[in-house]
Design an enzyme around this catalytic site. Sequence first.
Site, short mmCIF file in Angstrom:
data_model
loop_
_atom_site.label_atom_id
_atom_site.label_comp_id
_atom_site.label_asym_id
_atom_site.label_seq_id
_atom_site.Cartn_x
_atom_site.Cartn_y
_atom_site.Cartn_z
N LYS A 75 25.07 -11.01 -41.25
CA LYS A 75 23.70 -11.34 -40.88
C LYS A 75 23.10 -12.37 -41.81
O LYS A 75 22.54 -13.39 -41.38
CB LYS A 75 22.83 -10.08 -40.86
CG LYS A 75 21.45 -10.29 -40.28
CD LYS A 75 20.25 -10.14 -41.14
CE LYS A 75 20.26 -9.61 -42.47
NZ LYS A 75 18.97 -9.49 -43.16
N ASP A 120 19.64 -8.79 -36.99
CA ASP A 120 19.12 -7.73 -37.85
C ASP A 120 18.62 -6.60 -36.95
O ASP A 120 18.89 -6.59 -35.74
CB ASP A 120 18.02 -8.25 -38.77
CG ASP A 120 16.76 -8.65 -38.01
OD1 ASP A 120 16.75 -8.61 -36.76
OD2 ASP A 120 15.77 -8.99 -38.68
#
Length: 230
Positions: A121, A139
């Site tokens: 991420k 996320d």
Amino acid sequence: MLKKERYRAFVAYFSAHNPNAQTELNYSTPYELLVAVILSAQCTDKRINQVTPALFSRFPDVESLAASTPEEVFTYIRSVSYPNNKSKHLVGMAQKLLSDFDGVVPEKIDDLQKLPGVGRKTANVIASVVYKAPAMAVDTHVFRVANRIGLTNNAKTPLAAERQLVKYLPEETLAIAHHWLILHGRYICLARKPKCEECPITWMCRYYEESREVGKSEGQEDGKQDLANS
């Protein structure tokens, strides 16, 4: 609404209503953004923005952070989530940048993930924000909102969601679509109680459609029960 129609509607709406969406983390260099994103894991951007001014004043560059210790860094980030681990990650990240990348934040996602504290991420955030790469960082907000709207089909993991989004979103929109989804999840499509009454995109949202169908079914059952009891 078909999936392709939902994607087209999503891109069209946010392109018109939030064409300049960007991260809410405060930073001025790729190094500062990398530090801020590492710190932001399971923590709010608001909290990180409160912490980073003093942190960046003390450690304005990779060299100064690499020369520090986790114990010293901890004193600046004690109010964020998991400060012990993050202080170790930050010092290790800076040292790795110096030893392997000449102090320059790398562009490639695979290289970014070699840095301590940098998962997929975070790597996607840096690649898309700093280097404008067609990368989709997933996320908790992106994961939740994409599933609710119906952009992803019951994705079980962030990676599965990422792959679906990358497959169907136009490549040139990937970087900004990440911010569209985050901001919508942060202010409207909340985890526990989404603000559907304020949401401007209920007309394209699968979650809203299904909620209305459930409400209709429950109302019909209540009506039947009332008739049976009369």
